[in-house]
Scaffold this motif. Sequence first.
Motif, PDB file in Angstrom:
ATOM      1  N   PRO A 132      13.590 102.057 -27.711  1.00 11.99           N
ATOM      2  CA  PRO A 132      14.058 102.902 -26.588  1.00 11.99           C
ATOM      3  C   PRO A 132      13.531 104.346 -26.642  1.00 11.99           C
ATOM      4  O   PRO A 132      13.835 105.106 -25.737  1.00 11.99           O
ATOM      5  N   HIS A 160      12.236 105.958 -23.545  1.00  9.96           N
ATOM      6  CA  HIS A 160      13.154 106.274 -22.440  1.00  9.96           C
ATOM      7  C   HIS A 160      13.566 107.749 -22.518  1.00  9.96           C
ATOM      8  O   HIS A 160      14.061 108.323 -21.558  1.00  9.96           O
ATOM      9  N   GLN A 192      19.912 106.828 -27.740  1.00 10.00           N
ATOM     10  CA  GLN A 192      20.748 105.828 -28.405  1.00 10.00           C
ATOM     11  C   GLN A 192      22.130 106.382 -28.651  1.00 10.00           C
ATOM     12  O   GLN A 192      22.328 107.077 -29.644  1.00 10.00           O
ATOM     13  N   PRO A 193      23.133 106.184 -27.817  1.00  6.57           N
ATOM     14  CA  PRO A 193      23.074 105.491 -26.521  1.00  6.57           C
ATOM     15  C   PRO A 193      22.312 106.338 -25.513  1.00  6.57           C
ATOM     16  O   PRO A 193      22.173 107.540 -25.689  1.00  6.57           O
ATOM     17  N   PHE A 194      21.888 105.674 -24.423  1.00  9.42           N
ATOM     18  CA  PHE A 194      21.073 106.399 -23.451  1.00  9.42           C
ATOM     19  C   PHE A 194      21.938 107.331 -22.589  1.00  9.42           C
ATOM     20  O   PHE A 194      22.993 106.942 -22.096  1.00  9.42           O
ATOM     21  N   ALA A 238      25.414 102.349 -22.731  1.00 11.92           N
ATOM     22  CA  ALA A 238      25.128 101.943 -24.096  1.00 11.92           C
ATOM     23  C   ALA A 238      23.669 101.514 -24.199  1.00 11.92           C
ATOM     24  O   ALA A 238      22.995 101.764 -25.190  1.00 11.92           O
ATOM     25  N   ARG A 239      23.171 100.858 -23.140  1.00  7.23           N
ATOM     26  CA  ARG A 239      21.779 100.425 -23.126  1.00  7.23           C
ATOM     27  C   ARG A 239      21.141 100.897 -21.828  1.00  7.23           C
ATOM     28  O   ARG A 239      21.817 101.215 -20.853  1.00  7.23           O
ATOM     29  N   PHE A 240      19.811 100.867 -21.845  1.00  7.34           N
ATOM     30  CA  PHE A 240      19.083 101.369 -20.692  1.00  7.34           C
ATOM     31  C   PHE A 240      19.285 100.476 -19.462  1.00  7.34           C
ATOM     32  O   PHE A 240      19.124 100.911 -18.334  1.00  7.34           O
ATOM     33  N   ASP A 241      19.664  99.193 -19.672  1.00  9.85           N
ATOM     34  CA  ASP A 241      19.790  98.304 -18.506  1.00  9.85           C
ATOM     35  C   ASP A 241      21.231  98.157 -18.021  1.00  9.85           C
ATOM     36  O   ASP A 241      21.505  97.377 -17.128  1.00  9.85           O
ATOM     37  N   GLN A 242      22.173  98.902 -18.621  1.00 11.90           N
ATOM     38  CA  GLN A 242      23.558  98.899 -18.123  1.00 11.90           C
ATOM     39  C   GLN A 242      24.012 100.361 -18.097  1.00 11.90           C
ATOM     40  O   GLN A 242      24.340 100.913 -19.141  1.00 11.90           O
ATOM     41  N   SER A 276      23.020  97.748 -13.114  1.00 10.77           N
ATOM     42  CA  SER A 276      22.873  96.628 -14.038  1.00 10.77           C
ATOM     43  C   SER A 276      21.516  95.977 -13.776  1.00 10.77           C
ATOM     44  O   SER A 276      21.258  95.449 -12.697  1.00 10.77           O
ATOM     45  N   GLN A 316      12.005 100.440 -13.714  1.00  7.31           N
ATOM     46  CA  GLN A 316      12.994  99.358 -13.744  1.00  7.31           C
ATOM     47  C   GLN A 316      13.420  99.170 -12.278  1.00  7.31           C
ATOM     48  O   GLN A 316      14.328  99.848 -11.806  1.00  7.31           O
TER      49      GLN A 316
END
Lengths: 347, 800
Positions: free
Chosen positions: A44, A47, A128-130, A142-146, A163, A191
């Motif tokens: 990550p 990002h 981390q987290p983003f 918590a993650r780049f995709d949520q 999401s 994304q």
Amino acid sequence: MSVRALVLALCLLPCAALAQGFAGLGTDADGFAVPQPNPRFDFPADHGPHPDYRIEWWYLTANLTGPDGAIYGVQWTLFRSALAPHSEEGWGDPQIWFAHAAVTTPEDHFVAERLARGGIGQAGVTVQPFAAWIDDWQMAGARFDQMRLTASGPAFRYDLALSAQGPLVFHGEGGYSVKSAKGQASYYYSQPFFAVDGVLSLPQGDVPVTGAAWLDREWSSQPLAEDQTGWDWFSLSFEAGTKLMGFRLRQEDGSHFTSATWIEPDGVTTAFPDGAFQATPLEQTQVAGRTVPIRWRVELPEKGVDVTVGAVNPQSWMDVSLPYWEGPVLITGSHRGRGYLEMTGYE
Amino acid sequence: MTGAALAALWSHWARNPLQLFTLIAGLALATALWSGVQAINAEARASYDAAAATLGEGRFDQLLPRVGETIPQERYIALRRAGWQVSPVLEGRLATPDGSIRLLGLDPMTSPGGLSPVALGGEDMDLVSFLSDGIIFADAVTAAQIASVVDLEVIVDPSVAPGLALTDIGVAQRLLDRGGVLTRLILAQVQPKGLVPLTELAPDLMRRVAQEGSDLGRLTDSFHLNLTAFGFLSFAVGIFIVHGAIGLAFEQRRTMVRTLRALGLPLRRLVWLMVAELAVFALLAGTLGVVLGYLIAAMLLPDVAATLRGLYGADVAGSIRLRPGWWLSGYAIALGGTAMAAAGALWQIARMPLLASARPRAWVMARGAGAARSGALAAGLLLGAGALALWGSGMVMGFALLACLLTGAALALPLLLRIVLGICQARARGVVAHWFWADTRQQLPGMSLALMALLLAIAANIGVSTMVSSFRLTFVGFLDQRLAPELFVGVEDAREAAALEAFLEGRAREVLPVLSVETRMAGLPADLYGARIGMTYRENWRFLASDGPVWDRVAAGEAVIVNEQLARRSGLWVGGELAVAPDVILPVIGIVADYGNPIGQAVISEALFQRLFPDIIATRFGLRTDDADRLRTALTSEFGMSEAVMIDQKDIKAFSLEVFERTFTVTGALNVLTLAVAGFAILMSLLTLAAIRLPQLAPVWALGLTRATLGRLELLRAVVLALLTAVLALPLGLALAWVLLTIVNVEAFGWRLPMYLFPLDYARLGLFALMAAVMAALWPARRLARTAPGELLKVFANER
């Protein structure tokens, strides 16, 4: 000229020194790093910010729908602009952050802007987290995709859950996106598969919305050549699930440099070099004292695309320090769908 | 036909370039004076704004820590992360060998618009350096002070208040050695939607609400109003010149008008052509006037580049672009003035019978014939002015009164001069003296417009000098009275107030609590003050009216002082009685001037106030001290008071006075300019008359007066006329000042400016007026003295 406009002009506009790949050192005259072909991304970490590059952005646009079928557009952008290629704690940090947020309806266009200096915690990006934030505006998870996305202005605020429904996609040659015939380039990935669910607070009340969002990540030290006057950028999502990113850089002599990425529903991409993608203005209108095209013919013959792209709200003018046009569009013709259009450099 | 008519109309100007020059120059000068005065007003305003902005008494709400505390930078970040649009400020004293200066650190990225130094907005300003290397802005004196202790680039910016240095917040933290510390936060006026209230987020921070315009602002508004009136007067002087030029030109073109009409040109088209012609001249003159006005402003104002930014919309450093609105107002005033000056002449042309004969001297003669009529009109206007002064009310009335007074006086001037000259003629001994007076009388009609212009110019100058000087005396006195304490400080509650009073024991010469309550007195909203009566009050307060030992009676709780506003509005004067509380009725013992305050005020003793309002605690204190800097340092370092709650009156006073001095200097220069314009009018009249007058002079020459004597007499005549005009202008000027100070000002602001007389100034003005007249008459007199005898002889040969 206001102080802020001056800051942006200093930071954003391309510098005269043409240093792309100069002597193979990969830095320009001021010591900033310069994008190199065949990039290897490291997630990550990538990002997060790249302070040794001059400019960078986290750029999200969303096409949303209310319970009554009314359509909305949302923009959330965080820019980083470096006065020098390093970062440090405290007010001496040369990193400048600024952000734009907007909500567009067919009738209204609400805009807000924030500015901040790095090094003091008012704005920044962690991986981390983003979290990407400036003041109370935030894109974090918590993650780049949520992620959860918030912003507010004097007349609006929004709170949206993002999401990801598909993979990251890389533009140009594996994320190395060429911006001119002279070789200016940036690192560019997206994304484009976010599903969105949340609430818009507008003067007329709260509106629950759902829809799709597209996040662009791009950084460079010199995105435009000196003879390029502005760009027209399209992110189009077709009903069949395919997507098209295309941009047209306008050059002083009236010619254009174009580039496009065709995205299959599973995220497989095809990059198209200069000339394959074409965008032609069909109708112009007066916006903030300027003439701006608000209906376009967009063609990508290799993929059978010949569509008309029209602004949902022609007055989607971003009246910020360095103003530009950005708003949701509707697509008709060979393909149907929705998307976003950004146009800069219209004086 | 139209083309031919235009060519014919133009041919007049081609043959009389001097007349054209008079017309355009007069109009341009009138517009220029008007524009110049506007520029000065704007300059003064910009200065006050800069003062208000940099002195921090401003337009923004602020968040302050408790006394003795600072705001950690994390609090600022936390408020930003909660969505509040606040901007950090660090303020402190920076020691230099020549005393300490105030250092103010701001963050240009978040500070609300207009709070940054003016020079920072310039295009060539290197903001990167401001943010990273550190640049300091200060006025010239302060800049020199800082340069001796700080190794950073210091930029001189005259808009920064004296004794203050502005820089980036990071630089300020470094220089003051206070990393991570802020002294206050500025709140932006517009905040995002749906924020958690500050009372929950930051209950320990005190919100100081923005002030709506300061007392200083209201006081200066009055000054601006008066200067604007001066602008109008200057314009009126110019319009007299234009009126003269247009009247003469139209009269001389009567033959041409007759011929053109006889040739078939419709009257309506002819009039429209003349209107169009005048409009072109007005536009041309307006353009010249706006540019000239700008040049006047540029010459008179020391730091014009910074302040003209607002006025002319100069957005690129070094190149000034005149603002469109500015042009429009310049054109409007030029066109309006021309219309005013030409309406009568056009009306006459429109009514002139087709076969009227040409009368080259008719214009001059008509003025003479109309003398009786204008005398009657003048009497009517002056009576009207008197009636308005006695019974009128309202601002419009004030200006109507001014208009009646000035027009009436101007119209009466030729009549009065005729009478005076008649008396002189009757008393004259010797044939030359007799001829001189008779000839002067005979010339009067031709000169009267120029003399009216001179009258108005002198009167306007006397009026404005009186007004400005009275204003200055009053203002300085008022500043001394109200800003007597060297330092003002604020605290938050009774505990702090008590601690402060204990701390100041022995450190300050006098501590004056500001005790006040908003109440109603005599049926009007008013503030009641409790004063700790000591040397400060006794020495500095001057009364408009008083009776006996004012402060002793007030200190004993036996009497009350009221301000002029309350006195005038409630009809109370010394000797009357005022209920300061439901059961406390006190005699009014003094009336005090209170410039710039909109509401009523009454002052009683501190002891009585505390008995009447035991709950009210003083949270602001005026401090008398001989060393404000040391007391200030003691308060910050030992008592722990924030710089933000201290106001150094010395700075405010010095800055206000400096701004006014600048405006006064400029007014003086404008005086000279108006007189120059009037002198120009005289010159033009004399030149015009010179040609017509030859037949009257030739016989005198033939009878034995040399040309040189004739020339000297010509000069003497100008001096006599100017002197008489100046003498008549004195009462008019004083009347003008009186109307401005006691009628217009009271109508506009509710208080009267006392009028002071300045005989020396008037004498100097009279001298200037004479000099202007002499200079104007010099050339025509010289020309006359050198007229070829042949020219004079031709008069008898009828070959002119």
